[in-house]
Design an enzyme around this catalytic site. Sequence first.
Site, PDB file in Angstrom:
ATOM      1  N   GLY A  11      -6.406 -41.701 -43.486  1.00 20.59           N
ATOM      2  CA  GLY A  11      -6.082 -41.701 -42.049  1.00 20.59           C
ATOM      3  C   GLY A  11      -7.277 -41.261 -41.219  1.00 20.59           C
ATOM      4  NE  ARG A  72      -3.687 -43.712 -46.285  1.00 20.69           N
ATOM      5  CZ  ARG A  72      -3.260 -43.668 -45.020  1.00 20.69           C
ATOM      6  NH1 ARG A  72      -2.788 -44.738 -44.425  1.00 20.69           N
ATOM      7  NH2 ARG A  72      -3.295 -42.525 -44.356  1.00 20.69           N
ATOM      8  CG  ASP A 103      -5.754 -33.008 -50.401  1.00 18.11           C
ATOM      9  OD1 ASP A 103      -6.632 -32.494 -49.704  1.00 18.11           O
ATOM     10  OD2 ASP A 103      -4.752 -32.421 -50.831  1.00 18.11           O
ATOM     11  CB  THR A 125      -6.853 -35.147 -42.458  1.00 16.73           C
ATOM     12  OG1 THR A 125      -5.463 -35.133 -42.110  1.00 16.73           O
ATOM     13  CG2 THR A 125      -7.153 -33.829 -43.145  1.00 16.73           C
ATOM     14  CG  ASP A 127      -1.586 -34.400 -41.221  1.00 17.13           C
ATOM     15  OD1 ASP A 127      -1.410 -34.644 -40.023  1.00 17.13           O
ATOM     16  OD2 ASP A 127      -1.132 -35.116 -42.143  1.00 17.13           O
ATOM     17  CG  ASP A 129      -2.879 -32.217 -45.117  1.00 17.28           C
ATOM     18  OD1 ASP A 129      -4.019 -32.524 -44.722  1.00 17.28           O
ATOM     19  OD2 ASP A 129      -2.057 -33.059 -45.506  1.00 17.28           O
ATOM     20  NE  ARG A 171       2.063 -38.651 -45.339  1.00 16.65           N
ATOM     21  CZ  ARG A 171       1.286 -39.717 -45.373  1.00 16.65           C
ATOM     22  NH1 ARG A 171       1.817 -40.908 -45.388  1.00 16.65           N
ATOM     23  NH2 ARG A 171      -0.026 -39.603 -45.403  1.00 16.65           N
TER      24      ARG A 171
HETATM   25  P1  ADP Z   1      -6.484 -39.044 -47.573  1.00 17.08           P
HETATM   26  O1  ADP Z   1      -7.875 -39.128 -48.105  1.00 17.08           O
HETATM   27  O2  ADP Z   1      -6.440 -38.948 -46.078  1.00 17.08           O
HETATM   28  O3  ADP Z   1      -5.657 -38.013 -48.302  1.00 17.08           O
HETATM   29  P2  ADP Z   1      -5.221 -41.139 -49.106  1.00 17.08           P
HETATM   30  O4  ADP Z   1      -4.415 -40.219 -49.949  1.00 17.08           O
HETATM   31  O5  ADP Z   1      -4.588 -42.386 -48.613  1.00 17.08           O
HETATM   32  O6  ADP Z   1      -5.794 -40.440 -47.798  1.00 17.08           O
HETATM   33  O7  ADP Z   1      -6.518 -41.493 -49.939  1.00 17.08           O
HETATM   34  C1  ADP Z   1      -7.517 -42.311 -49.397  1.00 17.08           C
HETATM   35  C2  ADP Z   1      -8.087 -43.154 -50.478  1.00 17.08           C
HETATM   36  O8  ADP Z   1      -8.697 -42.319 -51.477  1.00 17.08           O
HETATM   37  C3  ADP Z   1      -7.074 -43.984 -51.269  1.00 17.08           C
HETATM   38  O9  ADP Z   1      -6.724 -45.178 -50.627  1.00 17.08           O
HETATM   39  C4  ADP Z   1      -7.846 -44.246 -52.543  1.00 17.08           C
HETATM   40  O10 ADP Z   1      -8.804 -45.273 -52.357  1.00 17.08           O
HETATM   41  C5  ADP Z   1      -8.577 -42.937 -52.745  1.00 17.08           C
HETATM   42  N1  ADP Z   1      -7.778 -42.109 -53.664  1.00 17.08           N
HETATM   43  C6  ADP Z   1      -6.611 -41.527 -53.412  1.00 17.08           C
HETATM   44  N2  ADP Z   1      -6.131 -40.900 -54.505  1.00 17.08           N
HETATM   45  C7  ADP Z   1      -7.032 -41.109 -55.474  1.00 17.08           C
HETATM   46  C8  ADP Z   1      -7.112 -40.743 -56.852  1.00 17.08           C
HETATM   47  N3  ADP Z   1      -6.148 -40.015 -57.443  1.00 17.08           N
HETATM   48  N4  ADP Z   1      -8.203 -41.125 -57.548  1.00 17.08           N
HETATM   49  C9  ADP Z   1      -9.170 -41.855 -56.962  1.00 17.08           C
HETATM   50  N5  ADP Z   1      -9.138 -42.235 -55.680  1.00 17.08           N
HETATM   51  C10 ADP Z   1      -8.099 -41.894 -54.942  1.00 17.08           C
HETATM   52  O1  F6P Z   2      -3.688 -38.537 -41.074  1.00 12.53           O
HETATM   53  C1  F6P Z   2      -2.546 -37.889 -41.515  1.00 12.53           C
HETATM   54  C2  F6P Z   2      -1.352 -38.577 -40.956  1.00 12.53           C
HETATM   55  O2  F6P Z   2      -1.503 -38.587 -39.586  1.00 12.53           O
HETATM   56  C3  F6P Z   2      -0.020 -37.979 -41.332  1.00 12.53           C
HETATM   57  O3  F6P Z   2       0.387 -36.893 -40.579  1.00 12.53           O
HETATM   58  C4  F6P Z   2       0.875 -39.176 -41.190  1.00 12.53           C
HETATM   59  O4  F6P Z   2       2.035 -39.049 -41.946  1.00 12.53           O
HETATM   60  C5  F6P Z   2       0.019 -40.263 -41.705  1.00 12.53           C
HETATM   61  O5  F6P Z   2      -1.297 -39.892 -41.405  1.00 12.53           O
HETATM   62  C6  F6P Z   2       0.325 -41.616 -41.179  1.00 12.53           C
HETATM   63  O6  F6P Z   2      -0.639 -42.484 -41.600  1.00 12.53           O
HETATM   64  P1  F6P Z   2      -0.574 -44.063 -41.520  1.00 12.53           P
HETATM   65  O7  F6P Z   2       0.397 -44.454 -40.470  1.00 12.53           O
HETATM   66  O8  F6P Z   2      -1.983 -44.445 -41.196  1.00 12.53           O
HETATM   67  O9  F6P Z   2      -0.160 -44.527 -42.861  1.00 12.53           O
END
Ligand code: ADP
Ligand code: F6P
Length: 319
Positions: A11, A72, A103, A125, A127, A129, A171
């Site tokens: 995000g 993503r 994360d 982010t 959030d 978090d 979230r």
């Molecule tokens: P955020 O980084 O904001 O937590 P996501 O959880 O959607 O958002 O993760 C972003 C991207 O990071 C994912 O679309 C994926 O490409 C990569 N990613 C997420 N989880 C993993 C994982 N367990 N191992 C490797 N890459 C990951």
């Molecule tokens: O970036 C974090 C966040 O804003 C969360 O609080 C929310 O649930 C999520 O992203 C929504 O993301 P998207 O609509 O891009 O999947």
Amino acid sequence: MKRIGVLTSGGDAPGMNAAIRAVVRTAIYKGMTVVGINRGYNGLLNGDMYEMDVRSVSSIIQRGGTKLFSARCKEFKEEAGVLRGVEACRKAGIEGLVVIGGDGSYRGAGDLSRHGIPTIGLPGTIDNDISSTDFTIGYDTAMNTVMQLVDKLRDTSHSHDRCSVVEVMGRDAGYIAVNSAVACGAVEVLCPEKEYNVEEIIAKMQASRKIGKQNFIIIVAEGIGHSQELAERIQRETGIEARATILGHVQRGGSPTVRDRVLASQMGNYAVNLLEKGIGNRVVGIRGTKLVDYDIQEALKMTKPFDDDLYDLTKVISI
Ligand code: ADP
Ligand code: F6P
């Protein structure tokens, strides 16, 4: 290290542009070249990247969103995807990488580091978090956006003696919810970290009405949801007119605040300083006023304490 890459993932968050700018300008200042990778790990796998110069990041410090786009990438969660990413880095001559995201993005950064591409994660982010930092890039801006919007809702809710139930992002975390509840004078805040009881909320509202309180703000974190149902129940059981508003993605946009711009600039610079020394597999955070860095796997195991005092404060000063 002579050539590094930078990408934004997950995000988006206000301040990501300021971080990209700091990475690019610091690297060029140190005599490195910088490759900007579009759309997160997708761009890495698709070769969607270009060499950036000092002017590539002109006039972006004040802009929300991310110049490098964000996405993503499912494929990157699999080992085969990561190996393709390593290959893509080698092909593009990228010796180290800065990943700005949450994360999930950190896990991908850890995987790349494990396979020999030193990668640094920056917390981007709204959030807040991420346990390895007190503050994430984008959080302060998002809270200010929420505050401005809730203030507007209060104007109309005050005029009509109503209750405004406002759903904010988060979230899995209630940081935005609790802070904006304090800042906006909410009577209640519902967040994933705390149990809540609708009967008690209703009783409190009725008691407050008796001592002259005419309008009410209730903040609900996205992780709790059901704002419309809550508003309907309040109206039904108290007779106080209630309206629900889900603020949604408006919270992710807008010009970053001074705090987010400065934090992002410091962190972008810090990340390049690590890569310059050949250090990878780290994430950058801030503790108090000091920038710190941690091993990615250790950072991912950390937990972040919830601010119970701040949560309790909403109860004390909102009668
Ligand atoms: P955020 O980084 O904001 O937590 P996501 O959880 O959607 O958002 O993760 C972003 C991207 O990071 C994912 O679309 C994926 O490409 C990569 N990613 C997420 N989880 C993993 C994982 N367990 N191992 C490797 N890459 C990951
Ligand atoms: O970036 C974090 C966040 O804003 C969360 O609080 C929310 O649930 C999520 O992203 C929504 O993301 P998207 O609509 O891009 O999947």
